[in-house]
Motif scaffolding. Structure first.
Motif, PDB file in Angstrom:
ATOM      1  N   LEU A 105       7.039   0.671 -11.359  1.00  0.00           N
ATOM      2  CA  LEU A 105       6.055   0.454 -12.413  1.00  0.00           C
ATOM      3  C   LEU A 105       5.561   1.802 -12.939  1.00  0.00           C
ATOM      4  O   LEU A 105       5.424   2.746 -12.175  1.00  0.00           O
ATOM      5  CB  LEU A 105       4.864  -0.348 -11.877  1.00  0.00           C
ATOM      6  N   PRO A 106       5.283   1.897 -14.233  1.00  0.00           N
ATOM      7  CA  PRO A 106       4.776   3.177 -14.758  1.00  0.00           C
ATOM      8  C   PRO A 106       3.417   3.525 -14.169  1.00  0.00           C
ATOM      9  O   PRO A 106       2.657   2.645 -13.765  1.00  0.00           O
ATOM     10  CB  PRO A 106       4.687   2.920 -16.270  1.00  0.00           C
ATOM     11  N   GLU A 107       3.127   4.803 -14.129  1.00  0.00           N
ATOM     12  CA  GLU A 107       1.856   5.256 -13.563  1.00  0.00           C
ATOM     13  C   GLU A 107       0.670   4.718 -14.365  1.00  0.00           C
ATOM     14  O   GLU A 107      -0.406   4.482 -13.799  1.00  0.00           O
ATOM     15  CB  GLU A 107       1.822   6.780 -13.511  1.00  0.00           C
ATOM     16  N   THR A 108       0.876   4.495 -15.662  1.00  0.00           N
ATOM     17  CA  THR A 108      -0.208   3.953 -16.494  1.00  0.00           C
ATOM     18  C   THR A 108      -0.570   2.529 -16.097  1.00  0.00           C
ATOM     19  O   THR A 108      -1.656   2.051 -16.392  1.00  0.00           O
ATOM     20  CB  THR A 108       0.202   3.975 -17.971  1.00  0.00           C
ATOM     21  N   ALA A 109       0.363   1.844 -15.409  1.00  0.00           N
ATOM     22  CA  ALA A 109       0.109   0.481 -14.940  1.00  0.00           C
ATOM     23  C   ALA A 109      -0.227   0.454 -13.456  1.00  0.00           C
ATOM     24  O   ALA A 109      -0.196  -0.611 -12.828  1.00  0.00           O
ATOM     25  CB  ALA A 109       1.324  -0.401 -15.219  1.00  0.00           C
ATOM     26  N   GLY A 110      -0.542   1.610 -12.895  1.00  0.00           N
ATOM     27  CA  GLY A 110      -0.886   1.681 -11.485  1.00  0.00           C
ATOM     28  C   GLY A 110       0.297   1.814 -10.555  1.00  0.00           C
ATOM     29  O   GLY A 110       0.147   1.675  -9.333  1.00  0.00           O
ATOM     30  N   GLY A 111       1.484   2.082 -11.119  1.00  0.00           N
ATOM     31  CA  GLY A 111       2.676   2.191 -10.298  1.00  0.00           C
ATOM     32  C   GLY A 111       2.972   3.616  -9.888  1.00  0.00           C
ATOM     33  O   GLY A 111       2.213   4.552 -10.169  1.00  0.00           O
ATOM     34  N   VAL A 112       4.128   3.780  -9.240  1.00  0.00           N
ATOM     35  CA  VAL A 112       4.539   5.100  -8.761  1.00  0.00           C
ATOM     36  C   VAL A 112       5.314   5.851  -9.837  1.00  0.00           C
ATOM     37  O   VAL A 112       5.347   7.077  -9.853  1.00  0.00           O
ATOM     38  CB  VAL A 112       5.388   4.950  -7.476  1.00  0.00           C
ATOM     39  N   GLY A 113       5.971   5.122 -10.743  1.00  0.00           N
ATOM     40  CA  GLY A 113       6.658   5.752 -11.862  1.00  0.00           C
ATOM     41  C   GLY A 113       8.026   6.316 -11.551  1.00  0.00           C
ATOM     42  O   GLY A 113       8.499   7.210 -12.261  1.00  0.00           O
ATOM     43  N   LEU A 114       8.680   5.805 -10.516  1.00  0.00           N
ATOM     44  CA  LEU A 114      10.026   6.279 -10.187  1.00  0.00           C
ATOM     45  C   LEU A 114      11.072   5.340 -10.792  1.00  0.00           C
ATOM     46  O   LEU A 114      10.739   4.384 -11.474  1.00  0.00           O
ATOM     47  CB  LEU A 114      10.183   6.379  -8.672  1.00  0.00           C
ATOM     48  N   GLY A 115      12.337   5.630 -10.524  1.00  0.00           N
ATOM     49  CA  GLY A 115      13.406   4.888 -11.187  1.00  0.00           C
ATOM     50  C   GLY A 115      14.286   4.108 -10.245  1.00  0.00           C
ATOM     51  O   GLY A 115      14.020   3.975  -9.043  1.00  0.00           O
TER      52      GLY A 115
ATOM     53  N   ALA B 181       0.823  -1.210   0.000  1.00  0.00           N
ATOM     54  CA  ALA B 181       0.000   0.000   0.000  1.00  0.00           C
ATOM     55  C   ALA B 181       0.858   1.261   0.000  1.00  0.00           C
ATOM     56  O   ALA B 181       0.445   2.303  -0.538  1.00  0.00           O
ATOM     57  CB  ALA B 181      -0.926  -0.011   1.221  1.00  0.00           C
ATOM     58  N   ALA B 182       2.044   1.173   0.589  1.00  0.00           N
ATOM     59  CA  ALA B 182       2.959   2.314   0.614  1.00  0.00           C
ATOM     60  C   ALA B 182       3.684   2.506  -0.713  1.00  0.00           C
ATOM     61  O   ALA B 182       4.390   3.507  -0.892  1.00  0.00           O
ATOM     62  CB  ALA B 182       3.978   2.142   1.737  1.00  0.00           C
ATOM     63  N   GLY B 183       3.531   1.558  -1.640  1.00  0.00           N
ATOM     64  CA  GLY B 183       4.130   1.695  -2.962  1.00  0.00           C
ATOM     65  C   GLY B 183       5.500   1.096  -3.126  1.00  0.00           C
ATOM     66  O   GLY B 183       6.150   1.299  -4.161  1.00  0.00           O
ATOM     67  N   LEU B 184       5.959   0.307  -2.143  1.00  0.00           N
ATOM     68  CA  LEU B 184       7.307  -0.258  -2.232  1.00  0.00           C
ATOM     69  C   LEU B 184       7.473  -1.139  -3.462  1.00  0.00           C
ATOM     70  O   LEU B 184       8.467  -1.041  -4.189  1.00  0.00           O
ATOM     71  CB  LEU B 184       7.625  -1.050  -0.964  1.00  0.00           C
ATOM     72  N   PHE B 185       6.523  -2.015  -3.717  1.00  0.00           N
ATOM     73  CA  PHE B 185       6.676  -2.979  -4.808  1.00  0.00           C
ATOM     74  C   PHE B 185       6.313  -2.377  -6.169  1.00  0.00           C
ATOM     75  O   PHE B 185       6.801  -2.837  -7.198  1.00  0.00           O
ATOM     76  CB  PHE B 185       5.826  -4.215  -4.532  1.00  0.00           C
ATOM     77  N   ALA B 186       5.476  -1.355  -6.166  1.00  0.00           N
ATOM     78  CA  ALA B 186       5.071  -0.709  -7.416  1.00  0.00           C
ATOM     79  C   ALA B 186       5.898   0.533  -7.714  1.00  0.00           C
ATOM     80  O   ALA B 186       5.561   1.297  -8.612  1.00  0.00           O
ATOM     81  CB  ALA B 186       3.591  -0.334  -7.351  1.00  0.00           C
TER      82      ALA B 186
ATOM     83  N   ALA C 113       7.036  -7.357  -9.998  1.00  0.00           N
ATOM     84  CA  ALA C 113       5.714  -6.792  -9.690  1.00  0.00           C
ATOM     85  C   ALA C 113       4.850  -6.626 -10.931  1.00  0.00           C
ATOM     86  O   ALA C 113       3.619  -6.731 -10.852  1.00  0.00           O
ATOM     87  CB  ALA C 113       5.877  -5.448  -8.978  1.00  0.00           C
ATOM     88  N   GLY C 114       5.474  -6.376 -12.074  1.00  0.00           N
ATOM     89  CA  GLY C 114       4.692  -6.195 -13.287  1.00  0.00           C
ATOM     90  C   GLY C 114       4.237  -7.491 -13.923  1.00  0.00           C
ATOM     91  O   GLY C 114       3.368  -7.476 -14.809  1.00  0.00           O
ATOM     92  N   ALA C 115       4.804  -8.621 -13.483  1.00  0.00           N
ATOM     93  CA  ALA C 115       4.494  -9.905 -14.112  1.00  0.00           C
ATOM     94  C   ALA C 115       3.664 -10.829 -13.236  1.00  0.00           C
ATOM     95  O   ALA C 115       3.114 -11.811 -13.734  1.00  0.00           O
ATOM     96  CB  ALA C 115       5.796 -10.623 -14.487  1.00  0.00           C
ATOM     97  N   VAL C 116       3.563 -10.540 -11.940  1.00  0.00           N
ATOM     98  CA  VAL C 116       2.835 -11.406 -11.011  1.00  0.00           C
ATOM     99  C   VAL C 116       1.633 -10.645 -10.469  1.00  0.00           C
ATOM    100  O   VAL C 116       1.783  -9.581  -9.858  1.00  0.00           O
ATOM    101  CB  VAL C 116       3.739 -11.854  -9.851  1.00  0.00           C
TER     102      VAL C 116
END
Length: 315
Positions: free
Chosen positions: A57-67, A49-54, A94-97
């Motif tokens: 991931l790009p924001e378009t895929a529900g991620g945070v979009g960092l590097g 929920a804090a965004g560690l695993f995402a 995270a993007g595959a599971v």
């Protein structure tokens, strides 16, 4: 090139430190060890929920979009608090599971010829064999778990299982396994860096508080030299890890992993020396950092492989 952290990066690092201090303080860490060192489902979901695993991931895929640099800052904080579980593998996959980005699924790391950590909690396995990568889940994973044998772990926070060799793995091939290994090695180096920094802090705190012959032991030259050496190791590794996060160069990542492994193991050993006999007791945390550092040093990129990569880069 400016290597100073941005305001957003500093805020990310401070936020992760505050989150981990509130959700995984010493009492909770000790409770996790007493419970066998497994992955806690509630904590895993909180991290999701804090965004560690995402995080990447790009924001378009529900991620945070960092590097990658931001992930390094986060895993630096993770390494300080001995947070258990295959966090790196879960972020990389995270993007595959399904559910991994949200913390609803755990992805463990399986490397050829090595025991698998946290297998009992895994919903999927990221399998690395050289530069090839596969993802194992579902019925194939359940069959593998049925064939696995628990083995004694050096680190009480990382339960281990011995599994069949790479020929026994099924699974879906993943593209660019070499990149996954490199990025995993860099994030492991960041965890080692955090552990090295925490060992340094623990040594300095103890040296200031502990008195012998009517004076703090930190006033003694031998202890000063130990702490100074720990600081040099930490900051040398920090420069290498942060630079490799910016360049993502394979040779620089190899150097960063090698230096961070040496800093984490060396600092924990010297911290034990500063603490004396009490550092080896179960009640102290110093030996836990040493054991985790030893285990991490054999994951993603070993010292021998890192040295080979550095030597090849000189050619």
């Amino acid at each position: 090139m400016d290597f100073q952290l941005s305001d957003d990066q500093r805020a990310l690092r401070a936020g992760m430190r505050e989150l981990l201090a509130g959700r995984f303080g010493r009492d909770r860490m000790r409770a996790a060890l007493d419970g066998g060192g497994g992955v806690g489902g509630a904590l895993w979901r909180e991290l999701g929920a804090a965004g560690l695993f995402a995080l990447r991931l790009p924001e378009t895929a529900g991620g945070v979009g960092l590097g990658l640099p931001e992930s390094v800052l986060v895993f630096d904080e993770v390494g300080r608090c001995l947070l258990p579980g295959p966090l790196i593998a879960t972020q990389l996959a995270a993007g595959a599971v399904q559910g991994a980005a949200e913390g609803e699924a755990v992805v463990a790391l399986a490397e050829a010829g090595r025991p698998v950590g946290h297998l009992a909690a895994a919903d999927a396995l990221l399998v690395l064999d050289g530069d090839a990568a596969r993802l194992l889940s579902g019925g194939a994973l359940r069959r593998l778990v049925g064939e696995a044998e628990p083995v004694r772990s050096l680190d009480p926070g990382t339960p281990l299982w011995r599994v069949p060799g790479p020929d026994g793995y099924e699974g879906e091939p993943l593209p660019d396994g070499a990149r996954l290994r490199r990025e995993g090695a860099l994030l492991a180096a960041a965890e080692q860096l955090g552990s090295a920094a925490r060992s340094l802090e623990a040594a300095v705190q103890h040296a200031r508080a502990r008195e012998q012959f009517g004076a703090p032991i930190g006033s003694f030259q031998a202890v000063k030299h130990l702490c100074a050496g720990m600081l040099v190791r930490t900051e040398t590794a920090r420069a290498a890890v942060y630079a490799a996060a910016v360049t993502a160069d394979p040779v620089e990542i190899a150097g960063a992993k090698l230096l961070a492994d040496e800093a984490a193991v060396g600092n924990a050993r010297d911290c034990l020396q500063v603490h004396g006999g009490m550092g080896f007791t179960w009640e102290a945390d110093v030996h836990l950092h040493l054991k985790r550092a030893w285990l991490r040093a054999g994951q993603w990129l070993t010292a021998a492989d890192a040295e080979e990569a550095l030597a090849a880069g000189l050619g």
